[in-house]
Design a protein around this motif. Structure first.
Motif, PDB file in Angstrom:
ATOM      1  N   ASP A  45      -5.511   3.722  -1.714  1.00 40.10           N
ATOM      2  CA  ASP A  45      -4.598   2.616  -2.006  1.00 40.10           C
ATOM      3  C   ASP A  45      -5.279   1.582  -2.915  1.00 40.10           C
ATOM      4  N   PHE A  46      -4.611   0.432  -3.108  1.00 39.62           N
ATOM      5  CA  PHE A  46      -5.141  -0.586  -4.029  1.00 39.62           C
ATOM      6  C   PHE A  46      -6.466  -1.164  -3.543  1.00 39.62           C
TER       7      PHE A  46
ATOM      8  N   ASP B 137       0.814  -1.223   0.000  1.00 39.85           N
ATOM      9  CA  ASP B 137       0.000   0.000   0.000  1.00 39.85           C
ATOM     10  C   ASP B 137       0.844   1.267   0.000  1.00 39.85           C
ATOM     11  N   SER B 138       2.049   1.186   0.564  1.00 38.92           N
ATOM     12  CA  SER B 138       2.899   2.387   0.635  1.00 38.92           C
ATOM     13  C   SER B 138       3.436   2.780  -0.748  1.00 38.92           C
ATOM     14  N   GLU B 139       3.341   1.881  -1.720  1.00 39.46           N
ATOM     15  CA  GLU B 139       3.817   2.226  -3.076  1.00 39.46           C
ATOM     16  C   GLU B 139       3.039   3.413  -3.644  1.00 39.46           C
ATOM     17  N   VAL B 140       1.824   3.622  -3.099  1.00 41.12           N
ATOM     18  CA  VAL B 140       1.004   4.726  -3.577  1.00 41.12           C
ATOM     19  C   VAL B 140       1.701   6.076  -3.303  1.00 41.12           C
ATOM     20  N   LEU B 141       2.560   6.128  -2.285  1.00 44.99           N
ATOM     21  CA  LEU B 141       3.294   7.373  -2.002  1.00 44.99           C
ATOM     22  C   LEU B 141       4.295   7.669  -3.119  1.00 44.99           C
ATOM     23  N   ILE B 142       4.894   6.630  -3.652  1.00 46.03           N
ATOM     24  CA  ILE B 142       5.886   6.822  -4.725  1.00 46.03           C
ATOM     25  C   ILE B 142       5.170   7.261  -6.005  1.00 46.03           C
TER      26      ILE B 142
ATOM     27  N   GLY C 229      14.370   2.179   4.403  1.00 45.97           N
ATOM     28  CA  GLY C 229      14.762   3.126   3.342  1.00 45.97           C
ATOM     29  C   GLY C 229      13.919   2.966   2.089  1.00 45.97           C
ATOM     30  N   CYS C 230      12.852   2.141   2.183  1.00 50.58           N
ATOM     31  CA  CYS C 230      12.119   1.767   0.963  1.00 50.58           C
ATOM     32  C   CYS C 230      11.515   2.972   0.228  1.00 50.58           C
ATOM     33  N   LEU C 231      10.996   3.961   0.962  1.00 45.40           N
ATOM     34  CA  LEU C 231      10.360   5.098   0.272  1.00 45.40           C
ATOM     35  C   LEU C 231      11.427   5.971  -0.397  1.00 45.40           C
ATOM     36  N   LEU C 232      12.419   6.371   0.378  1.00 47.86           N
ATOM     37  CA  LEU C 232      13.463   7.258  -0.171  1.00 47.86           C
ATOM     38  C   LEU C 232      14.183   6.598  -1.354  1.00 47.86           C
ATOM     39  N   LEU C 233      14.591   5.348  -1.179  1.00 49.30           N
ATOM     40  CA  LEU C 233      15.399   4.698  -2.212  1.00 49.30           C
ATOM     41  C   LEU C 233      14.581   4.396  -3.470  1.00 49.30           C
ATOM     42  N   SER C 234      13.300   4.060  -3.283  1.00 56.79           N
ATOM     43  CA  SER C 234      12.458   3.818  -4.468  1.00 56.79           C
ATOM     44  C   SER C 234      12.296   5.111  -5.255  1.00 56.79           C
ATOM     45  N   LEU C 235      12.065   6.219  -4.535  1.00 55.80           N
ATOM     46  CA  LEU C 235      11.883   7.496  -5.237  1.00 55.80           C
ATOM     47  C   LEU C 235      13.182   7.906  -5.935  1.00 55.80           C
ATOM     48  N   LEU C 236      14.316   7.743  -5.235  1.00 58.16           N
ATOM     49  CA  LEU C 236      15.591   8.117  -5.860  1.00 58.16           C
ATOM     50  C   LEU C 236      15.919   7.219  -7.055  1.00 58.16           C
ATOM     51  N   SER C 237      15.400   5.980  -7.022  1.00 59.49           N
ATOM     52  CA  SER C 237      15.664   5.086  -8.160  1.00 59.49           C
ATOM     53  C   SER C 237      14.959   5.592  -9.418  1.00 59.49           C
ATOM     54  N   GLU C 238      13.872   6.357  -9.216  1.00 58.86           N
ATOM     55  CA  GLU C 238      13.131   6.913 -10.357  1.00 58.86           C
ATOM     56  C   GLU C 238      13.675   8.284 -10.755  1.00 58.86           C
ATOM     57  N   LEU C 239      14.029   9.090  -9.746  1.00 60.90           N
ATOM     58  CA  LEU C 239      14.500  10.455 -10.003  1.00 60.90           C
ATOM     59  C   LEU C 239      16.027  10.414  -9.982  1.00 60.90           C
ATOM     60  N   THR C 240      16.617  10.221 -11.131  1.00 57.75           N
ATOM     61  CA  THR C 240      18.043   9.868 -11.134  1.00 57.75           C
ATOM     62  C   THR C 240      18.981  11.044 -10.863  1.00 57.75           C
TER      63      THR C 240
ATOM     64  N   GLY D 290       7.129  26.128  -2.704  1.00 52.28           N
ATOM     65  CA  GLY D 290       6.599  25.242  -3.749  1.00 52.28           C
ATOM     66  C   GLY D 290       6.785  23.773  -3.416  1.00 52.28           C
ATOM     67  N   GLY D 291       7.383  23.492  -2.255  1.00 53.21           N
ATOM     68  CA  GLY D 291       7.627  22.099  -1.870  1.00 53.21           C
ATOM     69  C   GLY D 291       6.349  21.419  -1.399  1.00 53.21           C
ATOM     70  N   ILE D 292       6.387  20.089  -1.357  1.00 52.67           N
ATOM     71  CA  ILE D 292       5.207  19.344  -0.907  1.00 52.67           C
ATOM     72  C   ILE D 292       5.588  18.330   0.175  1.00 52.67           C
ATOM     73  N   ILE D 293       4.591  18.010   0.976  1.00 52.18           N
ATOM     74  CA  ILE D 293       4.793  16.972   1.994  1.00 52.18           C
ATOM     75  C   ILE D 293       3.776  15.860   1.743  1.00 52.18           C
ATOM     76  N   ILE D 294       4.256  14.643   1.696  1.00 57.33           N
ATOM     77  CA  ILE D 294       3.388  13.496   1.387  1.00 57.33           C
ATOM     78  C   ILE D 294       3.372  12.538   2.573  1.00 57.33           C
ATOM     79  N   PHE D 295       2.178  12.321   3.110  1.00 59.97           N
ATOM     80  CA  PHE D 295       2.015  11.440   4.269  1.00 59.97           C
ATOM     81  C   PHE D 295       1.326  10.153   3.889  1.00 59.97           C
ATOM     82  N   GLU D 296       1.779   9.055   4.490  1.00 63.34           N
ATOM     83  CA  GLU D 296       0.905   7.881   4.527  1.00 63.34           C
ATOM     84  C   GLU D 296       0.025   8.045   5.772  1.00 63.34           C
ATOM     85  N   ILE D 297      -1.249   7.646   5.648  1.00 59.99           N
ATOM     86  CA  ILE D 297      -2.174   7.753   6.786  1.00 59.99           C
ATOM     87  C   ILE D 297      -2.937   6.440   6.970  1.00 59.99           C
TER      88      ILE D 297
END
Ligand SMILES: C[S@@+](CC[C@H](N)C(=O)[O-])C[C@H]1O[C@@H](n2cnc3c(N)ncnc32)[C@H](O)[C@@H]1O
Length: 276
Positions: free
Chosen positions: A265-266, A96-101, A125-136, A233-240
């Protein structure tokens, strides 16, 4: 020992576990112990299995029957198509947390500019590293108050070859954080102590799950402190938690944030809020 006989014996035991798909999980355990890829197991599997391997597998299946999650037994979990090491110190990444990415990629302005990402309560590190894997071209900081979790996140960064674009810092939320960020990701503990959880969830660290004040305490702290760490212009994204959207939005409004979007989520449950 004949492989088919061993498989049948193990599967019989595995039927008593909470696995939704016992055959699939047993194959994953066998692949792990015999160090064989799933395709090889399926199409060109072994005919014999050593008694040592059988004993190890039997022990793993017993642990699964005691409701230990497969990820904790294997020592890894897949998230965003990547393999993350997990230990007793980290929350197992949830699908379900993949929705944040997905949401971050959708709401970030320009993927080519070198964005700065902060991940609060990074765990594996799953959220940070997944996002960085996309934003090179992006770089990021992951914080957690658990040193043991940070060591796992650092190891995952190295395995994924992203270690040069991120750092991991021990911090109680923003305490040791400096600088400003284009995006702040946060999946804080949000479960109320009175909630009854599945036996499998109890293998996650308590400090990753529970928060005071109906599960809202950490959203309150983060939203009170976040403003100076966000770029214009920055954003904050929460899982809830699925019933927390209104309460978290209320806290955010009180602290000067505007809700950009609520994402499901899914399972069609509210799972993610984005604020500017
Ligand atoms: C729900 S887990 C999220 C882990 C990971 N980001 C994920 O999405 O799978 C929450 C994380 O926040 C960390 N944490 C809890 N309270 C904290 C605090 N006061 N300061 C920093 N980290 C905290 C926990 O150690 C845990 O790793």
């Amino acid at each position: 020992m004949n492989f088919s006989v061993a498989f049948k014996k193990l599967l019989e035991k595995m039927q008593g576990s909470p696995a939704e798909n016992p055959v699939r999980e047993l194959r994953l355990l066998i692949g792990h112990v015999l160090e064989l890829p799933q395709e090889k197991l399926l199409f060109d599997g072994p005919t014999e299995i050593s008694s040592t391997a059988f004993k190890t597998l039997s022990n793993y299946v017993d642990r699964r029957c005691q409701y230990e999650p497969l990820a904790k037994i294997l020592g890894y979990k897949e998230f965003w198509g990547l393999k993350f090491r997990v230990t007793a110190a980290t929350l197992d990444p949830r699908p379900d947390s993949e929705v944040l990415i997905e949401t971050a990629l959708k709401y970030l302005p320009d993927h080519q500019i070198p964005l700065r990402v902060l991940d609060l309560g990074t765990g594996s590190g799953c959220l940070l590293l997944s996002l960085l894997s996309e934003l090179t071209t992006a770089t990021g900081v992951g914080i957690d108050f658990s040193e043991a979790a940070l060591a796992v996140a650092q190891e995952n960064a190295q395995t994924l070859k992203i270690q040069d674009r991120c750092e991991f810092i021990q911090s109680n939320w923003f305490e040791n954080v400096s600088g400003r960020f284009d995006i702040i990701l946060a999946n804080p503990p949000y479960i109320d102590r009175s909630e009854v959880l599945s036996r499998q969830t109890l293998y996650d660290p308590e400090t990753a799950l529970f928060a005071a004040d109906n599960g809202l305490a950490d959203y309150r702290v983060i939203l009170q402190l976040a403003r100076p760490y966000l770029k214009d212009g920055g954003i904050i994204i929460f899982e809830i938690g699925h019933a927390q959207a209104d309460a978290v939005n209320f806290i955010a409004q009180k602290n000067g944030f505007n809700l950009l979007v609520k994402v499901k989520d899914f399972n069609q449950l509210d799972r993610c809020l984005v604020f500017s």
